[in-house]
Write a protein that holds these residues in place. Structure first.
Motif, mmCIF file in Angstrom:
data_model
loop_
_atom_site.group_PDB
_atom_site.id
_atom_site.type_symbol
_atom_site.label_atom_id
_atom_site.label_comp_id
_atom_site.label_asym_id
_atom_site.label_seq_id
_atom_site.Cartn_x
_atom_site.Cartn_y
_atom_site.Cartn_z
ATOM 1 N N TYR A 195 2.836 -8.616 -36.212
ATOM 2 C CA TYR A 195 3.325 -8.489 -34.966
ATOM 3 C C TYR A 195 2.295 -7.970 -33.669
ATOM 4 O O TYR A 195 0.502 -8.555 -34.134
ATOM 5 C CB TYR A 195 3.923 -7.052 -35.423
ATOM 6 N N SER A 196 2.819 -8.071 -32.667
ATOM 7 C CA SER A 196 1.116 -7.645 -32.002
ATOM 8 C C SER A 196 2.356 -6.116 -30.723
ATOM 9 O O SER A 196 3.622 -6.480 -30.843
ATOM 10 C CB SER A 196 0.993 -8.614 -30.251
ATOM 11 N N PRO A 197 1.182 -4.814 -30.993
ATOM 12 C CA PRO A 197 2.330 -4.092 -29.578
ATOM 13 C C PRO A 197 2.737 -4.862 -28.793
ATOM 14 O O PRO A 197 2.496 -5.273 -27.482
ATOM 15 C CB PRO A 197 1.028 -2.742 -29.506
ATOM 16 N N GLY A 198 4.884 -4.233 -28.775
ATOM 17 C CA GLY A 198 5.434 -4.440 -27.671
ATOM 18 C C GLY A 198 5.444 -5.858 -27.127
ATOM 19 O O GLY A 198 6.548 -5.956 -26.000
ATOM 20 N N ALA A 199 5.451 -7.312 -27.789
ATOM 21 C CA ALA A 199 5.668 -8.442 -27.801
ATOM 22 C C ALA A 199 6.918 -8.466 -28.335
ATOM 23 O O ALA A 199 8.000 -7.696 -28.618
ATOM 24 C CB ALA A 199 4.806 -8.868 -29.038
ATOM 25 N N ALA A 200 7.332 -9.587 -28.681
ATOM 26 C CA ALA A 200 8.732 -10.162 -29.458
ATOM 27 C C ALA A 200 8.782 -9.434 -30.305
ATOM 28 O O ALA A 200 9.606 -9.181 -31.584
ATOM 29 C CB ALA A 200 8.534 -12.130 -29.446
ATOM 30 N N GLU A 258 5.568 -4.167 -44.632
ATOM 31 C CA GLU A 258 3.698 -3.183 -44.391
ATOM 32 C C GLU A 258 4.017 -3.951 -42.643
ATOM 33 O O GLU A 258 4.304 -5.087 -42.605
ATOM 34 C CB GLU A 258 2.902 -4.090 -45.348
ATOM 35 N N LEU A 259 3.151 -4.000 -42.221
ATOM 36 C CA LEU A 259 2.368 -4.438 -40.405
ATOM 37 C C LEU A 259 1.127 -5.060 -41.151
ATOM 38 O O LEU A 259 0.052 -4.835 -41.141
ATOM 39 C CB LEU A 259 2.400 -3.341 -39.630
ATOM 40 N N LYS A 260 1.128 -6.078 -40.300
ATOM 41 C CA LYS A 260 -0.494 -7.283 -39.393
ATOM 42 C C LYS A 260 -0.379 -7.248 -38.377
ATOM 43 O O LYS A 260 0.885 -8.018 -38.248
ATOM 44 C CB LYS A 260 -0.223 -8.416 -40.628
ATOM 45 N N HIS A 261 -1.301 -6.403 -38.241
ATOM 46 C CA HIS A 261 -1.968 -6.526 -36.196
ATOM 47 C C HIS A 261 -1.926 -8.076 -36.000
ATOM 48 O O HIS A 261 -3.389 -8.637 -36.757
ATOM 49 C CB HIS A 261 -2.787 -5.695 -35.911
ATOM 50 N N VAL A 262 -1.554 -8.855 -35.152
ATOM 51 C CA VAL A 262 -2.735 -9.845 -34.935
ATOM 52 C C VAL A 262 -2.983 -9.678 -33.806
ATOM 53 O O VAL A 262 -2.464 -9.752 -32.253
ATOM 54 C CB VAL A 262 -0.845 -11.183 -34.530
ATOM 55 N N ASP A 263 -3.981 -9.841 -33.400
ATOM 56 C CA ASP A 263 -4.850 -9.756 -31.823
ATOM 57 C C ASP A 263 -3.901 -10.999 -31.168
ATOM 58 O O ASP A 263 -5.470 -11.739 -30.693
ATOM 59 C CB ASP A 263 -5.424 -8.882 -32.016
ATOM 60 N N LEU A 264 -3.848 -10.716 -29.991
ATOM 61 C CA LEU A 264 -2.650 -11.760 -29.111
ATOM 62 C C LEU A 264 -4.935 -12.072 -28.445
ATOM 63 O O LEU A 264 -5.047 -13.660 -27.352
ATOM 64 C CB LEU A 264 -1.515 -11.646 -28.506
ATOM 65 N N ALA A 265 -4.862 -11.220 -27.541
ATOM 66 C CA ALA A 265 -5.862 -11.504 -26.122
ATOM 67 C C ALA A 265 -7.557 -12.039 -27.350
ATOM 68 O O ALA A 265 -8.138 -12.616 -26.290
ATOM 69 C CB ALA A 265 -6.535 -9.665 -26.141
ATOM 70 N N ALA A 266 -7.567 -11.844 -28.361
ATOM 71 C CA ALA A 266 -8.575 -12.086 -29.571
ATOM 72 C C ALA A 266 -8.543 -13.353 -29.827
ATOM 73 O O ALA A 266 -9.283 -14.590 -30.672
ATOM 74 C CB ALA A 266 -9.348 -11.347 -30.230
ATOM 75 N N GLU A 293 -5.476 -14.525 -31.945
ATOM 76 C CA GLU A 293 -5.433 -14.676 -33.409
ATOM 77 C C GLU A 293 -4.403 -15.160 -33.296
ATOM 78 O O GLU A 293 -4.527 -16.218 -34.935
ATOM 79 C CB GLU A 293 -5.541 -12.883 -34.148
ATOM 80 N N GLN A 294 -3.760 -15.425 -32.628
ATOM 81 C CA GLN A 294 -2.614 -16.507 -33.586
ATOM 82 C C GLN A 294 -2.430 -17.770 -32.906
ATOM 83 O O GLN A 294 -2.053 -18.342 -33.717
ATOM 84 C CB GLN A 294 -1.683 -16.244 -32.025
ATOM 85 N N ARG A 295 -3.452 -18.260 -32.222
ATOM 86 C CA ARG A 295 -4.274 -19.768 -33.055
ATOM 87 C C ARG A 295 -5.474 -19.454 -33.798
ATOM 88 O O ARG A 295 -5.771 -21.524 -33.748
ATOM 89 C CB ARG A 295 -4.512 -19.690 -31.723
ATOM 90 N N SER A 296 -5.362 -19.047 -34.712
ATOM 91 C CA SER A 296 -6.667 -18.457 -35.868
ATOM 92 C C SER A 296 -5.723 -19.696 -36.905
ATOM 93 O O SER A 296 -4.280 -20.068 -36.923
ATOM 94 C CB SER A 296 -7.037 -17.848 -36.470
ATOM 95 N N PRO A 297 -7.022 -20.234 -37.754
ATOM 96 C CA PRO A 297 -6.089 -21.620 -39.110
ATOM 97 C C PRO A 297 -5.141 -20.434 -39.730
ATOM 98 O O PRO A 297 -4.069 -21.237 -39.762
ATOM 99 C CB PRO A 297 -6.869 -22.296 -39.404
ATOM 100 N N ALA A 298 -5.427 -19.376 -40.233
ATOM 101 C CA ALA A 298 -4.196 -18.832 -41.136
ATOM 102 C C ALA A 298 -3.838 -18.750 -40.569
ATOM 103 O O ALA A 298 -2.332 -18.746 -41.092
ATOM 104 C CB ALA A 298 -5.319 -17.220 -41.204
#
Length: 211
Positions: free
Chosen positions: A6-11, A27-35, A37-42
């Motif tokens: 997730y990313s706070p407030g996103a879809a 459980e929650l796993k934060h994805v830092d969109l500004a950084a 991370e959503q485009r990381s290979p993992a």
């Protein structure tokens, strides 16, 4: 067991709300969109489109917020997030979720990211204006629906469709005319934000604006 990327407030917000309403273990796993991370290979291995949310169900990744919402509702019937399969209300529920997703989500996407269309400032301004008018038209229709046959999208019955509407309303908070300027929608938001699930989500995601 669920894992929500997730990313706070996103879809991902509506999926998170549904998990809370369902009383599910997750459980929650934060994805830092500004950084990025959503485009990381993992992350792209889980979600090749690079969007949030991604919902792992027993370790298997699933995407598309509305689809995840509907899946959670089906997997947790005791939470009554959806009407019974085959019922007239179920058809209305399906229609409500798909209508909100198809009409609202693309318009908001371009409102927030008009550069997806063109680099020209003039074209971006025109895109945003078109999206604003489309979103405001949808608010007017939804306000009339809630005023005449509410208080929820399915009448008296709360459902996961209402969670989706609440998320889109939050997205409009900084627009020239946010959804809460329509009276029935404003009453709907006030009522929904009193639910324990909303308070728990805001605390978990660190949301303070429009909380």
């Amino acid at each position: 067991m669920y894992t929500l990327y997730y990313s706070p407030g996103a879809a991902s917000l509506v999926v998170h709300l549904a998990l809370i309403e369902a009383g599910a273990e997750y459980e929650l796993k934060h994805v830092d969109l500004a950084a990025g991370e959503q485009r990381s290979p993992a992350y792209l291995k889980l979600n090749p489109d690079g969007f949030v949310p991604t919902l792992l169900i027993d370790g298997i990744p699933h995407a598309e917020a509305a689809a995840c919402l509907m899946t959670i509702a089906d997997r947790h019937p005791q939470a009554q997030l959806s009407p019974a399969q085959g019922s007239p209300q179920r058809a209305r529920w399906n229609q409500s979720i798909l209508h909100l997703t198809n009409s609202m989500h693309p318009a908001f996407r371009l409102w927030f990211y008009p550069g997806d269309i063109d680099d020209s400032e003039a074209i971006q301004a025109a895109v945003k204006d078109s999206c604003r008018r489309r979103i405001e038209s949808a608010w007017a229709r939804l306000d009339d629906q809630l005023a005449t046959s509410g208080p929820c999208l399915l009448g008296e019955t709360f459902s996961a469709a209402d969670l989706l509407l609440l998320m889109f309303m939050r997205w409009s908070r900084n627009m020239p005319r946010p959804a809460t300027q329509w009276p029935a929608l404003n009453e709907f938001a006030l009522r929904m934000k009193r639910r324990p699930s909303w308070k728990r989500l805001c605390e978990a995601e660190g949301l303070t604006e429009w909380a």
